[in-house]
Design an enzyme around this catalytic site. Structure first.
Site, PDB file in Angstrom:
ATOM      1  N   GLY A  52      -4.411  17.965   5.959  1.00 52.41           N
ATOM      2  CA  GLY A  52      -4.566  16.763   5.116  1.00 52.41           C
ATOM      3  C   GLY A  52      -5.713  16.991   4.140  1.00 52.41           C
TER       4      GLY A  52
ATOM      5  N   GLY B  50      -8.835  12.334  -0.475  1.00 54.97           N
ATOM      6  CA  GLY B  50      -9.589  11.494   0.458  1.00 54.97           C
ATOM      7  C   GLY B  50     -10.563  12.265   1.336  1.00 54.97           C
TER       8      GLY B  50
ATOM      9  N   ASP C  40       5.346  19.862   5.300  1.00 56.35           N
ATOM     10  CA  ASP C  40       5.225  18.788   6.285  1.00 56.35           C
ATOM     11  C   ASP C  40       4.445  19.257   7.523  1.00 56.35           C
ATOM     12  OD1 ASP C  40       5.449  16.669   7.949  1.00 56.35           O
ATOM     13  OD2 ASP C  40       7.628  16.832   8.237  1.00 56.35           O
TER      14      ASP C  40
ATOM     15  N   ALA D 288      -2.910  11.148   6.685  1.00 59.15           N
ATOM     16  CA  ALA D 288      -2.548   9.731   6.608  1.00 59.15           C
ATOM     17  C   ALA D 288      -1.157   9.719   5.990  1.00 59.15           C
ATOM     18  CB  ALA D 288      -3.534   8.961   5.736  1.00 59.15           C
TER      19      ALA D 288
ATOM     20  N   TYR E   1      -5.960  -4.531  10.894  1.00 63.35           N
ATOM     21  CA  TYR E   1      -6.253  -3.107  11.076  1.00 63.35           C
ATOM     22  C   TYR E   1      -6.505  -2.749  12.547  1.00 63.35           C
ATOM     23  CZ  TYR E   1      -7.482   1.636  10.103  1.00 63.35           C
ATOM     24  OH  TYR E   1      -7.466   3.006  10.112  1.00 63.35           O
TER      25      TYR E   1
ATOM     26  N   LYS F 263      -4.913   4.286  16.239  1.00 63.04           N
ATOM     27  CA  LYS F 263      -6.276   4.835  16.313  1.00 63.04           C
ATOM     28  C   LYS F 263      -6.762   4.871  17.770  1.00 63.04           C
ATOM     29  CE  LYS F 263      -6.923   5.784  11.961  1.00 63.04           C
ATOM     30  NZ  LYS F 263      -6.743   7.201  11.556  1.00 63.04           N
TER      31      LYS F 263
HETATM   32  P1  NAD Z   1      -5.401  10.176   1.965  1.00 57.75           P
HETATM   33  O1  NAD Z   1      -4.137   9.465   1.698  1.00 57.75           O
HETATM   34  O2  NAD Z   1      -6.397  10.317   0.873  1.00 57.75           O
HETATM   35  O3  NAD Z   1      -5.085  11.680   2.496  1.00 57.75           O
HETATM   36  C1  NAD Z   1      -4.010  11.987   3.307  1.00 57.75           C
HETATM   37  C2  NAD Z   1      -3.794  13.499   3.368  1.00 57.75           C
HETATM   38  O4  NAD Z   1      -2.700  13.757   4.265  1.00 57.75           O
HETATM   39  C3  NAD Z   1      -3.404  14.145   2.035  1.00 57.75           C
HETATM   40  O5  NAD Z   1      -3.999  15.429   1.946  1.00 57.75           O
HETATM   41  C4  NAD Z   1      -1.883  14.308   2.150  1.00 57.75           C
HETATM   42  O6  NAD Z   1      -1.333  15.368   1.377  1.00 57.75           O
HETATM   43  C5  NAD Z   1      -1.777  14.615   3.625  1.00 57.75           C
HETATM   44  N1  NAD Z   1      -0.443  14.356   4.187  1.00 57.75           N
HETATM   45  C6  NAD Z   1       0.217  13.181   4.297  1.00 57.75           C
HETATM   46  N2  NAD Z   1       1.410  13.373   4.908  1.00 57.75           N
HETATM   47  C7  NAD Z   1       1.489  14.702   5.191  1.00 57.75           C
HETATM   48  C8  NAD Z   1       2.455  15.521   5.816  1.00 57.75           C
HETATM   49  N3  NAD Z   1       3.584  15.028   6.309  1.00 57.75           N
HETATM   50  N4  NAD Z   1       2.218  16.853   5.891  1.00 57.75           N
HETATM   51  C9  NAD Z   1       1.079  17.403   5.400  1.00 57.75           C
HETATM   52  N5  NAD Z   1       0.114  16.666   4.829  1.00 57.75           N
HETATM   53  C10 NAD Z   1       0.320  15.338   4.711  1.00 57.75           C
HETATM   54  O7  NAD Z   1      -6.009   9.476   3.252  1.00 57.75           O
HETATM   55  P2  NAD Z   1      -7.483   9.187   3.790  1.00 57.75           P
HETATM   56  O8  NAD Z   1      -7.804   7.768   3.519  1.00 57.75           O
HETATM   57  O9  NAD Z   1      -8.440  10.254   3.403  1.00 57.75           O
HETATM   58  O10 NAD Z   1      -7.213   9.276   5.359  1.00 57.75           O
HETATM   59  C11 NAD Z   1      -7.494  10.406   6.150  1.00 57.75           C
HETATM   60  C12 NAD Z   1      -7.927   9.953   7.530  1.00 57.75           C
HETATM   61  O11 NAD Z   1      -9.150   9.227   7.414  1.00 57.75           O
HETATM   62  C13 NAD Z   1      -6.926   9.014   8.216  1.00 57.75           C
HETATM   63  O12 NAD Z   1      -6.919   9.277   9.591  1.00 57.75           O
HETATM   64  C14 NAD Z   1      -7.544   7.644   7.962  1.00 57.75           C
HETATM   65  O13 NAD Z   1      -7.148   6.679   8.898  1.00 57.75           O
HETATM   66  C15 NAD Z   1      -9.015   7.994   8.099  1.00 57.75           C
HETATM   67  N6  NAD Z   1      -9.954   6.978   7.547  1.00 57.75           N
HETATM   68  C16 NAD Z   1      -9.782   6.485   6.282  1.00 57.75           C
HETATM   69  C17 NAD Z   1     -10.656   5.515   5.814  1.00 57.75           C
HETATM   70  C18 NAD Z   1     -10.506   4.916   4.425  1.00 57.75           C
HETATM   71  O14 NAD Z   1     -11.169   3.919   4.119  1.00 57.75           O
HETATM   72  N7  NAD Z   1      -9.693   5.512   3.571  1.00 57.75           N
HETATM   73  C19 NAD Z   1     -11.728   5.059   6.610  1.00 57.75           C
HETATM   74  C20 NAD Z   1     -11.903   5.628   7.876  1.00 57.75           C
HETATM   75  C21 NAD Z   1     -10.996   6.584   8.338  1.00 57.75           C
END
Ligand code: NAD
Length: 396
Positions: free
Chosen positions: A47, A51, A110, A139, A234, A243
């Protein structure tokens, strides 16, 4: 091609390569301005393109000097169509990392599938031998189970009863009430299957079995808790169940990795604007108020500040890793500070369409959102003709 933002719902369907590259460079510059991290040298980030995953990759390379393999699911561009933002981010990251002398390889596909896991293992064997850290930062809205073929779709719903609260359309600045109907048992099961820890464990099992986890390996996944006002949608809703499962998986993996002197952690990160968080009802309004309060107090952080702090001050600080009563690392400490939450709640109670502009940082939210796709970035000429067909060096 002249590239402008285009919207479908809360999703921006175009991205700007020059702007994304500039955003990535800003994150790199931030990390380089901080003290070096005495951290891992070979990292796998699942991922890795946007983010928290992208920020982890940047902090590990430019903070700790780590070579990285990044896995993600993004679409390339063509002469007529822009790529997704994560594609452009990765192209820019790989270029900068390689120029700085680090190995940066990517796998686009994937991550839930057995094929991509195998491809990643083969690449680790070829490039690194073993990895010192595995960051799991997926995510996703859906997952196809690699063994059964069952298709799971995640939902953002409360559990038990309907939930009504304020929400904002950040394009128009209109604050309205939204009611979310409770999830069915089947929807809860689906969401846990997509966003829970099953796939994280499948990754670690596969990597361990292939012998590509180094002695002392650390694996990490990200979670969120947040304030009471967002709990029904959430933390106590469907995603919160996922989570809970992810956090329980961390304990399982921590025990499993003992034989390698390894550790598994969940880090609870703060709320930031990402493609995923903007899809959650209620949360963007909360983030707009949170940003206002945290900026006023000089406490504001985005993904890169959070991830630098996680690696520098928590995981690789040289002393034992500080965790909460449930064994989680907390870098949401500033967001959850009592004075911050009290002020956000007071603003929450009074916010409406009229007061939104003056009491929230909706503008900051909007700018962050546009910048996710490379727009509204200083120093980028948006009238210039750009080629949307940018290559990711290692995928050529
Ligand atoms: P994001 O959407 O920015 O990033 C998601 C990543 O997952 C991307 O790199 C995307 O390409 C990859 N991805 C999605 N589906 C995929 C698949 N099938 N195969 C391969 N790659 C795939 O998300 P984010 O907000 O950075 O979230 C990342 C983690 O951080 C999650 O667990 C989220 O719950 C957690 N988080 C987010 C926040 C927030 O405020 N955004 C806060 C705390 C924790």
């Amino acid at each position: 091609m002249i590239i402008q933002p285009k919207f479908r719902g809360f999703i921006c369907t175009t991205a700007h390569p020059t702007g994304c590259a500039k955003q990535v460079q800003e994150q790199i510059d931030y990390v380089k301005s901080q003290k070096p991290i005495q951290g891992p040298k070979k990292a796998l980030v699942i991922g890795a393109s946007t983010g928290y995953g992208l920020a982890s990759r940047i902090a590990l390379t430019f903070g700790a000097g780590a070579d990285t393999i990044g896995v993600f699911f993004e679409k390339p561009g063509s002469e007529k169509r822009t790529a997704t933002a994560g594609w452009y981010n990765t192209a820019a990251f790989e270029k900068a990392a390689t120029e700085a002398g680090y190995v940066a390889k990517s796998i686009n596909g994937d991550a839930f599938s057995n094929e991509i896991k195998q491809e990643t293992i083969d690449l680790i064997k070829k490039e690194f031998g073993k990895v010192d850290i595995v960051v799991y930062s997926l995510a996703a809205p859906r997952r196809v189970h690699p063994d059964t073929g069952e298709v799971f779709s995640s939902v953002l719903k409360p559990i038990g009863q309907a939930y009504t609260n304020k929400t904002v359309d950040f394009h128009t600045g209109k604050v309205s009430e939204v009611t979310l109907e409770p999830a069915t048992e089947e929807e809860i099961r689906h969401t846990v299957a997509v966003m829970g820890g099953e796939d994280w464990k499948m990754w670690i099992d596969a990597l361990e079995e292939a012998g590509v986890l180094a002695d002392g390996v650390i694996t990490l996944a990200y979670s969120y808790i947040g304030p009471k006002i967002t709990h029904p949608v959430y933390r106590e809703g469907t995603v919160g169940r996922a989570k809970d499962h992810l956090e329980a998986t961390a304990h399982e993996l921590d025990a499993q990795l003992k034989k390698l002197n390894g550790r598994a952690f969940v880090s609870v990160n703060k709320a930031v604007v990402t493609q995923s968080s903007s899809a959650i009802p209620v949360v963007p309004l909360y983030i707009s108020l949170l940003f206002k309060v945290m900026k006023e107090k000089g406490l504001h952080e985005g993904c890169i500040e959070q991830m630098y702090r996680l690696f520098a001050d928590r995981l690789y600080s040289g002393s034992s890793v500080e965790v909460d009563e449930a064994g989680r690392i907390r870098v949401d400490d500033l967001e959850m500070r009592e004075d911050v939450q009290e002020e956000v709640l007071a603003l929450w109670n009074q916010v409406d369409s009229e007061s939104l502009k003056s009491i929230s940082d909706l503008e900051g939210y909007r700018t962050d959102f546009f910048q996710l796709f490379g727009f509204e970035t200083d120093g980028v000429d948006y009238e210039a003709d750009v080629n949307p067909d940018v290559k990711i060096p290692s995928l050529n």
